[in-house]
Write a protein that holds these residues in place. Structure first.
Motif, short mmCIF file in Angstrom:
data_model
loop_
_atom_site.label_atom_id
_atom_site.label_comp_id
_atom_site.label_asym_id
_atom_site.label_seq_id
_atom_site.Cartn_x
_atom_site.Cartn_y
_atom_site.Cartn_z
N ALA A 304 0.90 -1.18 -0.25
CA ALA A 304 -0.12 -0.10 -0.02
C ALA A 304 0.92 1.27 0.09
O ALA A 304 0.56 2.27 -0.68
N ILE A 305 1.60 1.29 0.67
CA ILE A 305 2.82 2.51 0.57
C ILE A 305 3.50 2.67 -0.74
O ILE A 305 3.62 3.60 -0.97
N VAL A 306 3.87 1.46 -1.41
CA VAL A 306 4.48 1.50 -2.80
C VAL A 306 3.24 2.22 -3.42
O VAL A 306 3.57 2.75 -4.39
N ALA A 307 2.25 1.68 -3.64
CA ALA A 307 0.93 2.13 -4.36
C ALA A 307 0.89 3.51 -4.20
O ALA A 307 0.52 4.50 -5.04
N LEU A 308 0.89 4.03 -2.89
CA LEU A 308 0.68 5.45 -2.62
C LEU A 308 1.75 6.34 -3.28
O LEU A 308 1.69 7.41 -3.80
N ALA A 309 3.02 5.55 -3.11
CA ALA A 309 4.11 6.33 -3.87
C ALA A 309 3.95 6.55 -5.22
O ALA A 309 4.21 7.41 -6.25
N HIS A 310 3.10 5.27 -5.91
CA HIS A 310 3.13 5.32 -7.39
C HIS A 310 2.17 6.53 -7.67
O HIS A 310 2.32 7.05 -8.86
N PHE A 311 1.14 6.70 -6.93
CA PHE A 311 0.24 7.91 -7.11
C PHE A 311 0.72 9.13 -6.87
O PHE A 311 0.10 9.93 -6.93
N LYS A 312 1.86 9.24 -6.13
CA LYS A 312 2.29 10.48 -5.44
C LYS A 312 1.33 11.34 -4.71
O LYS A 312 0.98 12.38 -5.11
N ASP A 313 0.88 10.38 -3.74
CA ASP A 313 -0.53 10.74 -3.01
C ASP A 313 0.02 12.00 -1.85
O ASP A 313 0.52 11.36 -0.79
N GLN A 314 -0.03 13.34 -2.21
CA GLN A 314 0.35 14.08 -1.12
C GLN A 314 -0.43 13.77 0.30
O GLN A 314 0.27 14.03 1.16
N LYS A 315 -1.63 13.36 0.26
CA LYS A 315 -2.63 13.28 1.39
C LYS A 315 -1.84 12.25 2.15
O LYS A 315 -2.37 12.06 3.51
N ALA A 316 -1.05 11.35 1.87
CA ALA A 316 -0.83 10.08 2.51
C ALA A 316 0.50 10.50 3.33
O ALA A 316 1.36 9.78 4.06
N LEU A 317 1.12 11.67 3.05
CA LEU A 317 2.63 12.11 3.62
C LEU A 317 2.50 12.13 5.07
O LEU A 317 3.50 11.50 5.69
N GLN A 318 1.35 12.52 5.84
CA GLN A 318 1.51 12.71 7.14
C GLN A 318 1.58 11.15 7.77
O GLN A 318 2.22 10.87 8.83
N GLU A 319 0.75 10.26 7.33
CA GLU A 319 0.68 8.96 7.74
C GLU A 319 1.98 8.16 7.49
O GLU A 319 2.63 7.54 8.29
N LEU A 320 2.71 8.68 6.43
CA LEU A 320 3.94 8.03 6.20
C LEU A 320 5.10 8.53 7.13
O LEU A 320 5.97 7.71 7.53
#
Length: 379
Positions: A304-320
């Motif tokens: 899921a982390i790799v997938a979020l990087a694939h999408f370059k999902d800015q909203k995921a940064l805080q969780e990461l």
């Protein structure tokens, strides 16, 4: 009752319990398979999930003394969802492969095979049987090929005329000497679409797979994903369907024959960010009934982390960032550091430098360095 009559009865009974295709093969040793397995072993192409004793994989007699027949069954599963949820910028989603859309197929096929065993034992009390699905010693594909279920395609799947390669396979070994069915002629011909489309080049040639490169295998590993394959993963959480999707034999094949195999769209294509903080209990409650959960939540969360990087999902940064700072698992911390490098900007550079000074795991430190290099290129 003659053996021919018993075979006809068993075939008829199989249809009443939800077996879509059944075939009969001799229990003779699989000599050609042995040669292929030895070659795979020598080349280092095995996944490590296989039965390590090759003799058990190719000699049914070693599994059941007096084995005479192997009965192969196939159950078709859907290739399309009725109402797939949309993957939007607001809610990025991952995906499980089609073989993990419904209830765990191991359980479904074992139930069918148990009924077939009981049917035979009631009619031939002295007969002995054993059955297996996927995790057993025998090669499901080699058995199905010999039993005439389908031919072994260049994508390393059994392709049936009726259902394409969207089928689950299982087998039953018995001491009853049924008349074997005839294998089907291989029909891939000059088509090479699956080999050409394989995202990582894992299909070396028609019918030969380097498991260590296969995305379906990589999504099930628990360690760090090799960096060269991360971009290839896309938003896959478990498994890969590319070689099936491009196969001409699968065009128009979408069978909804078993309610337990119907996908829950929110399970088959879940939102990615909520996966990052899911507890073990929540994971088991939500995903425990599908085959893609068998390795636990860590590989799914890493993917899921790799997938979020694939999408370059800015909203995921805080969780990461939270995962990098607090998660006790090095694989998750390190993958989060890499993803921050992919998604983040100069603002995240100080964070990674700070974490570099406090992190003690060498593999995580390496991922932080990779993340810093990625951010440096954005200056």
């Amino acid at each position: 009752m003659t053996l021919a009559q018993l075979k006809d009865e068993l075939i008829a009974y199989s249809k009443t319990i939800g077996v879509d295709k059944i075939g009969f093969a001799s229990a003779d040793p699989f000599l050609q398979l042995k040669d292929r397995l030895l070659t795979q072993q020598e080349l280092g192409f095995q996944s490590g999930f296989e039965e390590p004793d090759i003799e058990k994989r190719v000699q049914p007699e070693k599994l059941l003394q007096g084995a005479r027949t192997i009965i192969s069954i196939a159950l078709a599963y859907p290739s399309k969802m009725a109402s797939p949820p949309k993957n939007t910028r607001e809610d990025r989603r991952g995906i499980f492969c089609r073989a993990s859309w419904g209830r765990d197929y191991h359980d479904v096929l074992r139930e069918r095979l148990k009924k077939l065993e009981q049917f035979l034992q009631e009619r031939v009390p002295e007969a002995r049987t054993i059955s297996m699905v996927d995790t057993g010693e025998l090669s499901d594909r080699a058995v199905a090929e010999r039993a005439g279920i389908g031919w072994s395609g260049k994508n390393c799947a059994i392709i049936t005329p009726e259902f394409g390669s969207y089928v689950y396979l299982g087998e039953l070994v018995t001491t009853i000497s049924f008349e074997p069915d005839s294998p089907l002629t291989e029909q891939c011909g000059t088509c090479n679409k699956c080999v050409d489309a394989c995202p990582t080049g894992a299909l070396i040639q028609g019918g030969q797979l380097d498991s260590s490169k296969c995305i379906a295998f990589l999504t099930q590993t628990k360690d760090f994903l090799p960096e060269q394959y991360r971009k290839k993963l896309g938003n896959r959480l478990y498994g890969c369907d590319t070689c099936q999707q491009v196969c001409p034999e699968n065009k128009g094949k979408d069978h909804h024959l078993h309610p337990e195999m119907e996908p829950d769209p929110e399970i088959a294509k879940p939102k990615l960010i909520p996966l990052l903080t899911m507890s073990n209990r929540e994971f088991k409650e939500r995903f425990g009934h599908v085959s893609g959960s068998w390795r636990g939540k860590k590989p799914i969360q890493r993917n899921a982390i790799v997938a979020l990087a694939h999408f370059k999902d800015q909203k995921a940064l805080q969780e990461l960032i939270t995962l990098l700072k607090k998660d006790p698992r090095p694989v998750i911390r390190g993958t989060a550091a890499w993803a921050i490098g992919v998604i983040g900007s100069k603002e995240e550079k100080n964070l990674l430098i700070q974490m570099k000074n406090t992190e003690t795991d060498t593999k995580v430190l390496r991922e932080i360095e990779i993340g810093l290099d990625l951010l440096k290129n954005k200056d």
